[in-house]
Design an enzyme around this catalytic site. Structure first.
Site, PDB file in Angstrom:
ATOM      1  N   SER A 232       4.560   2.676  -4.138  1.00 54.36           N
ATOM      2  CA  SER A 232       3.042   2.570  -3.736  1.00 54.36           C
ATOM      3  C   SER A 232       2.447   4.099  -4.216  1.00 54.36           C
ATOM      4  O   SER A 232       2.646   4.927  -5.161  1.00 54.36           O
ATOM      5  CB  SER A 232       2.641   2.128  -2.632  1.00 54.36           C
ATOM      6  N   ASP A 327       1.969  -8.036  -7.959  1.00 55.94           N
ATOM      7  CA  ASP A 327       1.308  -6.993  -7.151  1.00 55.94           C
ATOM      8  C   ASP A 327      -0.189  -7.074  -7.066  1.00 55.94           C
ATOM      9  O   ASP A 327      -0.612  -7.064  -8.282  1.00 55.94           O
ATOM     10  CB  ASP A 327       1.882  -5.912  -7.945  1.00 55.94           C
ATOM     11  N   HIS A 361       3.772  -6.548  -3.995  1.00 50.28           N
ATOM     12  CA  HIS A 361       3.766  -5.265  -3.811  1.00 50.28           C
ATOM     13  C   HIS A 361       4.504  -4.529  -2.870  1.00 50.28           C
ATOM     14  O   HIS A 361       5.355  -3.567  -3.214  1.00 50.28           O
ATOM     15  CB  HIS A 361       2.349  -4.668  -3.432  1.00 50.28           C
TER      16      HIS A 361
END
Length: 422
Positions: A232, A327, A361
């Site tokens: 991330s 994601d 994600h």
């Protein structure tokens, strides 16, 4: 103690090979002593570090011998369906919406109560066992590090020498670092955000450069350079670290961005990357109450945003890009593809890429409770993270092996180097 009816006097609920294990180890759940073809409900429950209660349940039918084996038998309905040996664990869901299972402290085990009940939501409990899932293996040391601008935790396996890894978490967590140390890496975990992201105006690379230098000075480190593990927001910081700081030999980039997303990045008091702007009004609300924010970041390739783009073509170390096709936090697959194309254009071959089409994600360590939505640190509302649950969990298992293989390959240890430090 749970009451067991007379016809279940010999009922046995077992966790094999044992009820105490490491966090990323699978267990085999078996039930014996039921009636032939009896239908029961299997349940699991656990409380996270914020005292949020998580539950899961699945309906199973015993075989002719009155036995159920989750490695063999399919769930007929419930939190998941089909043969999912670890389904009771990864499908643990919060009692209230939009909560992420919080597991950040290495010394506290993940405790799960697993039980078998008579058929139906209110079916009487027939048996219960406790699964204790430990993050830290025997012999691995945990040492808090507060030196200079470093604020983290160092995990060291016994003996050595070891490859050195910097785990660049978005927010502080010991989970991933500790599990990696169990596999034979010395791992220092630090956070990108030590304060609430919404209170931060700029980020600095200097503390992470200090962390790299700190690792390389450790007597038990045998690798000539450091690997950086990121996901991330940590992804673009890790890439910048590899561009600007010597000693970074391998980078694992998981569902990140190719530009300095949201914040300007400074190094040695100079701004090295402009912030890639985002527009919250582009968030897409859903009926669940959580929003999709995949497209709120502006295009890093637009002329006005090129100052935010990390010059990944200048990375001298090895790169492992990992992107999820579902994601919903941001377009990690698009960022990965653009970086791969750019590297090829510059004649670079120091990279490999992994793509999980149906994963979301939040790629966590294996068997971590799947999180479809939760609050976000930067935007002031809950968001959807994406991922088809069974495919997402399979991706997590596969990724753990790929990360270890990549880091061991590109951070080979030099025994003479380690010995010279002693």
């Amino acid at each position: 103690q749970s009451f067991i009816p007379l016809y279940c006097a010999f009922l046995r609920l077992q966790l094999l090979p044992r009820a105490r294990c490491l966090f990323d180890e699978p267990i085999q759940v078996k039930v014996a002593g039921l009636k032939s073809y009896q239908v029961v409900t299997m349940k699991a429950r656990s409380t996270d570090e914020r005292w949020v209660l998580f539950n899961s349940s699945a309906v199973y039918r015993a075989d002719e011998s009155g036995e159920i084996d989750l490695n063999r038998d399919p769930s007929l309905s419930g939190s998941y369906v089909g043969v999912e040996p670890m389904g009771l664990l990864w499908s643990l869901s919060p009692e209230t919406l939009h909560k992420h299972f919080t597991k950040t402290k290495a010394l506290i085990p993940h405790v799960v109560k697993i039980s078998v009940h008579e058929e139906g939501e209110e079916g009487q409990m027939l048996a219960e066992v406790t699964n204790e899932r430990f993050l830290i293996a025997d012999g691995v040391s945990r040492v808090p590090v507060s030196e200079g601008n470093i604020n983290g935790v160092l995990f060291t396996p016994p003996e050595g020498p070891f490859p050195a890894v910097l785990d660049l978490c978005t927010v502080m967590s010991e989970t991933r670092a500790c599990l990696l140390a169990n596999k034979g890496f010395m791992v220092l975990t630090v956070a990108v955000f030590n304060d609430k992201p919404r209170d931060i105006k700029e980020l600095h690379l200097d503390p992470h450069q200090e962390a790299v230098d700190y690792l390389l000075k450790q007597p038990k480190v045998g690798s000539k350079g450091v690997g950086v593990l990121s996901r991330s927001k940590g992804g673009d910081v890790a890439l910048a670290l590899a561009v600007f700081v010597p000693g970074v030999e391998a980078i694992v980039w998981i569902n990140g961005c190719s530009a300095s997303s949201g914040f300007p990045l400074f190094y040695r008091k100079c701004r090295i990357l402009s912030p890639l702007p985002f527009d919250i009004s582009k968030a897409i609300p859903t009926e669940s109450g959580a929003s999709i924010i995949k497209h709120i970041l502006e295009n890093p390739l637009a002329e006005e945003n090129k100052g935010s783009l990390v010059h990944v073509q200048k990375v001298k170390g090895r790169l492992l890009f990992v992107a999820s096709g579902d994601d919903l936090n941001w377009d990690s697959k698009g960022y990965m593809d653009e970086m791969v194309e750019r590297l090829k254009r510059y004649g670079k071959n120091n990279f490999e890429s992994v793509y999980y089409p149906l994963a979301g994600h939040l790629l966590e360590p294996p068997y971590y409770p799947f999180c479809p939505s939760s609050l976000h640190g930067v935007v002031p509302f809950p968001i959807l993270w994406g991922g088809e649950p069974t495919a997402h969990i399979a991706a997590e298992e596969d990724l753990l092996e790929k990360i270890q293989e990549f880091l061991k390959t590109h951070l080979s240890c030099d025994l003479a180097k380690s010995t010279s430090k002693l």
